[in-house]
Design an enzyme around this catalytic site. Structure first.
Site, PDB file in Angstrom:
ATOM      1  N   HIS A 155       7.330  11.448 -28.265  1.00 44.78           N
ATOM      2  CA  HIS A 155       6.386  12.274 -27.514  1.00 44.78           C
ATOM      3  C   HIS A 155       6.718  13.765 -27.709  1.00 44.78           C
ATOM      4  O   HIS A 155       5.832  14.576 -27.990  1.00 44.78           O
ATOM      5  CB  HIS A 155       6.464  11.883 -26.036  1.00 44.78           C
ATOM      6  CG  HIS A 155       5.556  12.682 -25.152  1.00 44.78           C
ATOM      7  ND1 HIS A 155       4.187  12.573 -25.198  1.00 44.78           N
ATOM      8  CD2 HIS A 155       5.833  13.623 -24.213  1.00 44.78           C
ATOM      9  CE1 HIS A 155       3.649  13.407 -24.319  1.00 44.78           C
ATOM     10  NE2 HIS A 155       4.632  14.061 -23.712  1.00 44.78           N
TER      11      HIS A 155
ATOM     12  N   LYS B 296       7.777  23.426 -12.819  1.00 44.12           N
ATOM     13  CA  LYS B 296       6.934  22.269 -12.502  1.00 44.12           C
ATOM     14  C   LYS B 296       6.640  22.223 -11.003  1.00 44.12           C
ATOM     15  O   LYS B 296       5.531  21.923 -10.580  1.00 44.12           O
ATOM     16  CB  LYS B 296       7.600  20.977 -12.981  1.00 44.12           C
ATOM     17  CG  LYS B 296       6.740  19.771 -12.677  1.00 44.12           C
ATOM     18  CD  LYS B 296       6.673  18.766 -13.755  1.00 44.12           C
ATOM     19  CE  LYS B 296       5.589  17.744 -13.463  1.00 44.12           C
ATOM     20  NZ  LYS B 296       5.645  16.599 -14.335  1.00 44.12           N
TER      21      LYS B 296
ATOM     22  N   GLU C  69      -4.021  17.726 -10.314  1.00 40.69           N
ATOM     23  CA  GLU C  69      -4.512  18.218 -11.604  1.00 40.69           C
ATOM     24  C   GLU C  69      -6.017  18.499 -11.623  1.00 40.69           C
ATOM     25  O   GLU C  69      -6.752  18.016 -12.482  1.00 40.69           O
ATOM     26  CB  GLU C  69      -4.124  17.254 -12.744  1.00 40.69           C
ATOM     27  CG  GLU C  69      -4.188  17.931 -14.107  1.00 40.69           C
ATOM     28  CD  GLU C  69      -3.597  17.112 -15.240  1.00 40.69           C
ATOM     29  OE1 GLU C  69      -2.461  16.616 -15.081  1.00 40.69           O
ATOM     30  OE2 GLU C  69      -4.267  16.982 -16.259  1.00 40.69           O
TER      31      GLU C  69
ATOM     32  N   ASN D  59       0.029  20.482 -19.898  1.00 36.22           N
ATOM     33  CA  ASN D  59      -0.392  19.713 -21.071  1.00 36.22           C
ATOM     34  C   ASN D  59      -0.445  20.564 -22.338  1.00 36.22           C
ATOM     35  O   ASN D  59      -1.035  20.146 -23.337  1.00 36.22           O
ATOM     36  CB  ASN D  59      -1.774  19.071 -20.830  1.00 36.22           C
ATOM     37  CG  ASN D  59      -1.735  18.102 -19.662  1.00 36.22           C
ATOM     38  OD1 ASN D  59      -0.690  17.545 -19.358  1.00 36.22           O
ATOM     39  ND2 ASN D  59      -2.869  17.927 -19.000  1.00 36.22           N
TER      40      ASN D  59
ATOM     41  N   ARG E 227       0.824  -1.226   0.000  1.00 37.77           N
ATOM     42  CA  ARG E 227       0.000   0.000   0.000  1.00 37.77           C
ATOM     43  C   ARG E 227       0.850   1.264   0.000  1.00 37.77           C
ATOM     44  O   ARG E 227       0.414   2.319   0.441  1.00 37.77           O
ATOM     45  CB  ARG E 227      -0.970   0.019   1.180  1.00 37.77           C
ATOM     46  CG  ARG E 227      -1.947  -1.144   1.161  1.00 37.77           C
ATOM     47  CD  ARG E 227      -3.089  -0.940   2.118  1.00 37.77           C
ATOM     48  NE  ARG E 227      -3.966  -2.070   2.080  1.00 37.77           N
ATOM     49  CZ  ARG E 227      -3.842  -3.159   2.844  1.00 37.77           C
ATOM     50  NH1 ARG E 227      -2.859  -3.206   3.723  1.00 37.77           N
ATOM     51  NH2 ARG E 227      -4.689  -4.141   2.739  1.00 37.77           N
TER      52      ARG E 227
ATOM     53  N   LYS F 178       3.302  11.713 -10.757  1.00 34.61           N
ATOM     54  CA  LYS F 178       2.401  10.949 -11.625  1.00 34.61           C
ATOM     55  C   LYS F 178       3.090   9.641 -11.967  1.00 34.61           C
ATOM     56  O   LYS F 178       4.212   9.633 -12.492  1.00 34.61           O
ATOM     57  CB  LYS F 178       2.128  11.719 -12.925  1.00 34.61           C
ATOM     58  CG  LYS F 178       1.004  12.728 -12.827  1.00 34.61           C
ATOM     59  CD  LYS F 178       0.642  13.249 -14.207  1.00 34.61           C
ATOM     60  CE  LYS F 178      -0.444  14.292 -14.127  1.00 34.61           C
ATOM     61  NZ  LYS F 178      -0.726  14.903 -15.452  1.00 34.61           N
TER      62      LYS F 178
ATOM     63  N   ARG G  84      -2.437  22.491 -12.957  1.00 33.75           N
ATOM     64  CA  ARG G  84      -1.475  21.489 -13.454  1.00 33.75           C
ATOM     65  C   ARG G  84      -1.729  21.141 -14.920  1.00 33.75           C
ATOM     66  O   ARG G  84      -0.801  20.761 -15.634  1.00 33.75           O
ATOM     67  CB  ARG G  84      -1.493  20.229 -12.573  1.00 33.75           C
ATOM     68  CG  ARG G  84      -0.421  19.233 -12.959  1.00 33.75           C
ATOM     69  CD  ARG G  84      -0.131  18.216 -11.891  1.00 33.75           C
ATOM     70  NE  ARG G  84       0.907  17.298 -12.351  1.00 33.75           N
ATOM     71  CZ  ARG G  84       1.530  16.434 -11.582  1.00 33.75           C
ATOM     72  NH1 ARG G  84       1.236  16.350 -10.307  1.00 33.75           N
ATOM     73  NH2 ARG G  84       2.449  15.641 -12.073  1.00 33.75           N
TER      74      ARG G  84
ATOM     75  N   HIS H  10      -1.051  14.238 -28.431  1.00 35.60           N
ATOM     76  CA  HIS H  10      -1.464  12.884 -28.072  1.00 35.60           C
ATOM     77  C   HIS H  10      -2.270  12.254 -29.215  1.00 35.60           C
ATOM     78  O   HIS H  10      -2.109  11.074 -29.534  1.00 35.60           O
ATOM     79  CB  HIS H  10      -2.291  12.946 -26.779  1.00 35.60           C
ATOM     80  CG  HIS H  10      -2.608  11.610 -26.209  1.00 35.60           C
ATOM     81  ND1 HIS H  10      -1.641  10.764 -25.715  1.00 35.60           N
ATOM     82  CD2 HIS H  10      -3.780  10.959 -26.072  1.00 35.60           C
ATOM     83  CE1 HIS H  10      -2.210   9.653 -25.298  1.00 35.60           C
ATOM     84  NE2 HIS H  10      -3.516   9.738 -25.504  1.00 35.60           N
TER      85      HIS H  10
ATOM     86  N   HIS I 262      -0.274  19.060 -25.737  1.00 32.21           N
ATOM     87  CA  HIS I 262      -0.429  17.614 -25.561  1.00 32.21           C
ATOM     88  C   HIS I 262      -1.741  17.073 -26.141  1.00 32.21           C
ATOM     89  O   HIS I 262      -1.810  15.894 -26.491  1.00 32.21           O
ATOM     90  CB  HIS I 262      -0.341  17.236 -24.078  1.00 32.21           C
ATOM     91  CG  HIS I 262       1.071  17.238 -23.543  1.00 32.21           C
ATOM     92  ND1 HIS I 262       1.873  18.354 -23.588  1.00 32.21           N
ATOM     93  CD2 HIS I 262       1.815  16.268 -22.965  1.00 32.21           C
ATOM     94  CE1 HIS I 262       3.051  18.057 -23.042  1.00 32.21           C
ATOM     95  NE2 HIS I 262       3.038  16.805 -22.662  1.00 32.21           N
TER      96      HIS I 262
ATOM     97  N   GLU J 225       9.555  19.301 -24.367  1.00 32.35           N
ATOM     98  CA  GLU J 225       8.978  19.679 -23.061  1.00 32.35           C
ATOM     99  C   GLU J 225       9.640  20.952 -22.522  1.00 32.35           C
ATOM    100  O   GLU J 225       8.981  21.784 -21.892  1.00 32.35           O
ATOM    101  CB  GLU J 225       9.139  18.535 -22.047  1.00 32.35           C
ATOM    102  CG  GLU J 225       8.365  17.266 -22.376  1.00 32.35           C
ATOM    103  CD  GLU J 225       6.845  17.380 -22.180  1.00 32.35           C
ATOM    104  OE1 GLU J 225       6.359  18.361 -21.577  1.00 32.35           O
ATOM    105  OE2 GLU J 225       6.133  16.470 -22.655  1.00 32.35           O
TER     106      GLU J 225
HETATM  107  N1  GLY Z   1       3.668  15.720 -17.371  1.00 35.95           N
HETATM  108  C1  GLY Z   1       2.605  16.516 -16.916  1.00 35.95           C
HETATM  109  C2  GLY Z   1       2.377  16.428 -15.445  1.00 35.95           C
HETATM  110  O1  GLY Z   1       3.190  15.897 -14.725  1.00 35.95           O
HETATM  111  O2  GLY Z   1       1.375  16.901 -14.978  1.00 35.95           O
END
Ligand code: GLY
Length: 349
Positions: free
Chosen positions: A258, A220, A230, A238, A120, A142, A234, A245, A241, A184
């Site tokens: 990417h 970031k 997010e 994107n 956990r 993430k 956040r 994507h 993206h 990025e």
């Molecule tokens: N790569 C985008 C984020 O970490 O929110």
């Protein structure tokens, strides 16, 4: 050595310095108090940096259990994560022990997810080895794997306990993967820092790599501190993206990186912004010049109609509309919700 602290979940440090890999054990010993470490890496990275990292950890008295998976996005699946957590169990890791991710985004995402679900949740440390993972995916917690239904659909928010960034490891990165990360980097300039964007024009990225990584990670950090899960800001990360994507999907996640897809996506969304009177005229040309400077693509052979159709296929994840990240100008971004019924018109299809 550059250092910053991300104030989420009790806080964790990010260190940036050339040659830091050899101090990994020492830095990790300040945060991982158990005796055992599961070192997760891929076949390519392990060959280059695995033994050095193991030595550095063993010097601090850790018992190191190394799991190496086949390099590539194809490994980023639930089967591999199950293998990793079973490996952790076989190695007898307890709640006091931790994991170390040594590799690019795929490695960090999988090791982080395994650390999120084993017992956990155990601690983990990120040692990113690609530009993309150093400026983006290693920070912010993430973690995920892909499902047959799509990318990153199975995961968790699980913040690392430490991020160790050694820009010297980028010396072994191919130009192609360096450019991938630059997609990025350019994104950060576009959404939050005109100064970074301008410096990327005046100086070559490699000539101020430590400062550049620091600036990206600092942006970031701020965004993640304001909105860890997010729910709002956040999503600015994107930028480019949504179209990017869709392009990756149209290419079946092959033949285009990417960063390349995000670059093309930034051009498309900026152009749509100009056409809709949102984005300052001339911004798209600035982005195109920047992408060309760093060997990134600026257009895709699929039509805008095909790309928009691919965006719609993601509808189930976005409800009745999509959140587009728009630029007012370089360094000034915001989120614009657009209804699904309005998307074609917005992109001039
Ligand atoms: N790569 C985008 C984020 O970490 O929110």
């Amino acid at each position: 050595m550059k250092k910053m602290t991300v104030h989420v979940n009790g806080g964790y440090d990010i260190f940036i310095e050339n040659g830091l890999l050899d101090k990994a054990g020492e830095l990790i010993s300040n945060v991982l108090k158990g005796k055992k470490i599961a070192l997760i890496s891929d076949t390519n990275v392990y060959k280059l940096y695995g033994k050095r990292t193991e030595c550095s950890l063993k010097e601090q008295g850790y018992e190191v259990f190394t799991y190496v998976f086949n390099a590539g996005e194809v490994s980023k699946k639930t089967d591999t994560v199950v293998e990793i957590v079973e490996f952790m169990a076989e190695s007898g890791l307890t709640r006091e022990d931790g994991a170390v991710a040594l590799g690019g985004g795929v490695c960090g995402d999988m090791a982080g997810f395994a650390a999120a679900i084993y017992l956990r949740g155990i601690q983990y440390v990120q040692i990113p080895t690609t530009l993309l993972s150093q400026v983006d995916s290693s920070v912010g917690g993430k973690t995920a794997v892909d499902l047959p239904q799509g990318k990153n659909l199975c995961g968790a928010f699980h913040q690392p306990s430490l991020v160790i960034i050694d820009p010297a490891v980028l010396d072994t990165l191919s130009e192609h993967f360096f450019a991938d990360g630059m997609g990025e980097v350019i994104k950060y300039g576009c959404i939050k820092s005109k100064a970074l964007f301008e410096r990327l024009i005046d100086d070559d990225a490699r000539s101020f790599i430590e400062d550049m990584i620091f600036e990206c990670v600092d942006i970031k950090r701020q965004v993640v501190e304001n909105d860890e899960k997010e729910h709002g800001e956040r999503a600015l990360l994107n930028f480019g993206h949504t179209c990017g994507h869709a392009i990756e999907k149209l290419w079946n996640f092959e033949h285009i990186s990417h960063g390349e897809a995000v670059g093309i996506g930034m051009v498309m969304i900026s152009r749509a912004g100009e056409n809709n009177g949102i984005t300052q005229p001339g911004t798209t040309d600035q982005i195109i010049k920047m992408l060309e400077r760093y060997n990134l693509k600026t257009f895709d052979s699929h039509s805008m109609a095909e790309i928009v159709a691919a965006m719609h296929a993601d509808k189930k994840r976005t409800g009745s509309g999509i959140k587009l990240v728009m630029l007012k100008s370089i360094g000034d971004s915001y989120i614009k919700p657009v209804e699904n019924t309005e998307i074609e018109k917005f992109f001039g299809v």
